[in-house]
Write an enzyme that holds these catalytic residues in place. Sequence first.
Site, PDB file in Angstrom:
ATOM      1  CG  ASP A   7      31.893 -81.398  77.666  1.00 34.76           C
ATOM      2  OD1 ASP A   7      32.351 -82.546  77.732  1.00 34.76           O
ATOM      3  OD2 ASP A   7      32.548 -80.418  77.237  1.00 34.76           O
TER       4      ASP A   7
ATOM      5  CG  ASP B 205      26.163 -81.017  74.972  1.00 33.44           C
ATOM      6  OD1 ASP B 205      26.416 -81.984  75.700  1.00 33.44           O
ATOM      7  OD2 ASP B 205      26.848 -80.729  73.956  1.00 33.44           O
TER       8      ASP B 205
ATOM      9  CD  GLU C  34      33.967 -83.733  32.150  1.00 30.96           C
ATOM     10  OE1 GLU C  34      34.124 -83.262  33.283  1.00 30.96           O
ATOM     11  OE2 GLU C  34      34.905 -84.032  31.407  1.00 30.96           O
TER      12      GLU C  34
ATOM     13  CE  LYS D 155      31.065 -75.321  38.166  1.00 35.27           C
ATOM     14  NZ  LYS D 155      30.851 -75.244  39.595  1.00 35.27           N
TER      15      LYS D 155
ATOM     16  NE  ARG E 281      40.139 -73.424  42.379  1.00 39.22           N
ATOM     17  CZ  ARG E 281      39.978 -72.147  42.680  1.00 39.22           C
ATOM     18  NH1 ARG E 281      39.545 -71.789  43.846  1.00 39.22           N
ATOM     19  NH2 ARG E 281      40.246 -71.219  41.780  1.00 39.22           N
TER      20      ARG E 281
ATOM     21  CD  GLU F 211      34.190 -80.550  42.361  1.00 38.83           C
ATOM     22  OE1 GLU F 211      35.275 -80.444  41.743  1.00 38.83           O
ATOM     23  OE2 GLU F 211      33.606 -79.586  42.882  1.00 38.83           O
TER      24      GLU F 211
ATOM     25  CE  LYS G  62      27.780 -72.429  38.354  1.00 40.55           C
ATOM     26  NZ  LYS G  62      27.592 -71.604  39.432  1.00 40.55           N
TER      27      LYS G  62
ATOM     28  CB  CYS H  28      32.582 -38.997  51.186  1.00 39.25           C
ATOM     29  SG  CYS H  28      32.719 -38.429  49.480  1.00 39.25           S
TER      30      CYS H  28
ATOM     31  CB  CYS I  88      32.572 -40.853  44.851  1.00 35.84           C
ATOM     32  SG  CYS I  88      33.378 -39.667  45.930  1.00 35.84           S
TER      33      CYS I  88
HETATM   34  S1  IVH Z   1      36.837 -78.799  34.879  1.00 35.49           S
HETATM   35  C1  IVH Z   1      40.184 -75.277  34.976  1.00 35.49           C
HETATM   36  N1  IVH Z   1      34.771 -80.305  35.246  1.00 35.49           N
HETATM   37  O1  IVH Z   1      33.971 -76.531  39.327  1.00 35.49           O
HETATM   38  C2  IVH Z   1      39.118 -75.866  35.740  1.00 35.49           C
HETATM   39  N2  IVH Z   1      35.306 -78.753  36.962  1.00 35.49           N
HETATM   40  O2  IVH Z   1      33.780 -73.596  39.255  1.00 35.49           O
HETATM   41  C3  IVH Z   1      38.816 -77.222  35.214  1.00 35.49           C
HETATM   42  N3  IVH Z   1      33.831 -78.847  38.882  1.00 35.49           N
HETATM   43  O3  IVH Z   1      37.173 -75.818  40.488  1.00 35.49           O
HETATM   44  C4  IVH Z   1      37.714 -77.792  35.942  1.00 35.49           C
HETATM   45  N4  IVH Z   1      32.542 -80.467  38.147  1.00 35.49           N
HETATM   46  O4  IVH Z   1      36.176 -78.063  41.156  1.00 35.49           O
HETATM   47  C5  IVH Z   1      35.521 -79.333  35.760  1.00 35.49           C
HETATM   48  N5  IVH Z   1      33.012 -81.745  35.405  1.00 35.49           N
HETATM   49  C6  IVH Z   1      33.735 -80.785  35.931  1.00 35.49           C
HETATM   50  C7  IVH Z   1      33.468 -80.222  37.196  1.00 35.49           C
HETATM   51  C8  IVH Z   1      34.282 -79.201  37.672  1.00 35.49           C
HETATM   52  C9  IVH Z   1      32.779 -79.633  39.145  1.00 35.49           C
HETATM   53  C10 IVH Z   1      34.346 -77.802  39.773  1.00 35.49           C
HETATM   54  C11 IVH Z   1      35.852 -77.747  39.866  1.00 35.49           C
HETATM   55  C12 IVH Z   1      36.219 -76.323  39.592  1.00 35.49           C
HETATM   56  C13 IVH Z   1      34.920 -75.613  39.775  1.00 35.49           C
HETATM   57  C14 IVH Z   1      34.889 -74.349  38.957  1.00 35.49           C
END
Ligand code: IVH
Length: 676
Positions: A33, A37, A116, A118, A139, A175, A307, A403, A424
């Site tokens: 241990d 550490d 919504e 993410k 998942r 989530e 994103k 190659c 290639c």
């Molecule tokens: S809808 C068919 N809503 O993002 C998938 N996903 O990159 C439906 N996630 O695997 C998902 N916030 O785990 C949905 N408001 C939100 C979310 C969300 C996070 C995650 C989810 C999904 C991943 C996809």
Amino acid sequence: MKYLTLEEYKEKIIFLNKLNKAYHQDDEPLVSDSEYDELKKNILNFEKKNPKLKDPKSPTNRVGFSPSNKFSKVQHLVPMLSLDNAFTIEDVEDFIKKIKNYLNLKNDFFPELIAEPKIDGISASLIYQDGKITKGLSRGDGEFGEDITENLLTIKDIIKIIPSRPKGLFEIRGEVYIAKNDFDKIKDNFANPRNAAAGSLRQKDSNKTKLIPLKFFVHSIGKINNHNFLTHFDFLKFCGESGFKINPLSSILISIDSLMKNYENIEKMRSSLDYDIDGIVYKINNLNLQKRLGSLSSSPRWAIAHKFSSQKATTVIRKIEIQVGRTGALTPVAKLDPVNVGGVLVSNATLHNENEIKRKDIRVNDTIIIQRAGDVIPQVIEVIKSKRGKNSKKFAFPEKCLCGRPAIKDFNETSKKLDVVKRCTDSGFNCEYMAREKLKHFVSKDALNIEGFGKKVVDNFWHINFIRLPQDIFHLNYKKVELLEGWGEQSVNNLKSAINKSKNISLLKFIYSIGIRHIGQENAKNLSKYFITIQNFLKLCNQANLSKEIEQLKELDGIGDTQIESLETFFKDKKNNEIILELSKILNIEDFKDSKIDSFFSGKNVMFTGTFSGMGRSEAKTLAENLGANILSTVSKKLNFLIIGSSKPTKNKIEKAKELKIQILEEQDWLKLSKN
Ligand code: IVH
């Protein structure tokens, strides 16, 4: 206390990860241990002094090593898909345009969307029977999840009994995340809140999960038997009323302008929220439209993740190397001074192709700005020319593959221009660089899905000459593998059983796994539907009949000139044929099975022409496929029905169909018959 160099730091990380594995997975501590550490302290010390160089694989990011075989696997009731990404508003507009086309919606009609945040957490599925929670799954690979019921039950936001007790099956997906202020209390041990949540959820002992306060937002519907929600909003409302947490920033939007405003507002709020988010998810609100839109192989057509802008950093290019992809594409990769971009240590960036290097005038030793968005490989945005020194060197793009074979640009028939990518000239496994990438594809998740046989294992086994061709995987000498560093009896046993398990494979996955250029999952499906059995597919390996066989494929939906050319090149190569024949002996390749319902159109060959008023052409095709029909793209004797839309059907096609006495269905007939 010893101060580590970067190299020593990296070595110690590898060593400590091994110790962790031995301790947590194999229950076999390799050091005392106090030694453990001391080692960990050295690593932590280096990270405190050099936070920018912190390696994401550092064991200080984790609570403990939690291998996936600790939890039993359970098949999801419906696959847990991921989301396609949009990075710009144009991508979002494109998403809406595609939906409108697919459903044939009027131009001025904007489908109601629900937006919504993410949540940057870990998705989980909760299964209720008669209102009582019975199972909680991670998942996993989307098809099979891990049974993490005990751990999920420790989360307060996850209610154990739905008060209205919906009859039968009721699956809720959402989530799991950790709030930022809770993360602050434990942050020395983890790189970011997401890692903390993941580590905690995967603890074998749920008492450990309890120690880290996890939370849960509901975000989607799984399988539900006895409840008819009309909209996604209705579903969320029901969950909210049942006691679940629904994200309060969700809203219904009906124009691009409002989408953009909402996106900007939430991005501004991002840093003040008590949980990490990395974008906005847009979903079609109407569940009937969602159903009509359906899904591609890994993401639904009815949702997209918009994103937030990516993170950037400045660093120096030390070298430019060429990587050869599985289709032979030569990709220049910049080797960088390692730099931390939003919590991830980056030392490679893609330079895409020769033109890109010229266009951005990128040279070795240049100072550059790189950008990282999501899981995508970082890119060079621009060179800081003011920092260019005398040692900057232009890069001469090679004329040859690694190659030694010539690398050339293909002529693109559609654009009538040379392709930007050099490839290639080998067609498969003769080029050792392409071959190695092809092997990685062969074992990957959507192909043979050999668990534990990742890219690193392929590289490793390749270097020591264990594997050269796909069939070598099935003739591995496990005694020799066991002697390799990092392998022991248990891990070799796991590998062996994963390889054996992968021998049962559908024709669709097999065709996809051999990695023919331009034959992705959708086209592999089109081909397997046509060939049905491996014996039929093997006809392509018969050189004498190749042109005749390939000619017939032209009729298939999705198989155009590009695919035909690629199939021809692939099957003209002797080695490719040998591989396929050899694999067909080793593997148990199952016939293509149409799981679709029995209907008037089952097994019938149909073709669509013209536009339809009630649905888009793609929706019509998918509907026909779901009814068991094969979609053809040319009129021939094989065709059973030519289905003509009410406007702009092609005259030639109708005439040819009449000549061949093929039954013609008008849109109304098709609709009636498809509903029966
Ligand atoms: S809808 C068919 N809503 O993002 C998938 N996903 O990159 C439906 N996630 O695997 C998902 N916030 O785990 C949905 N408001 C939100 C979310 C969300 C996070 C995650 C989810 C999904 C991943 C996809």
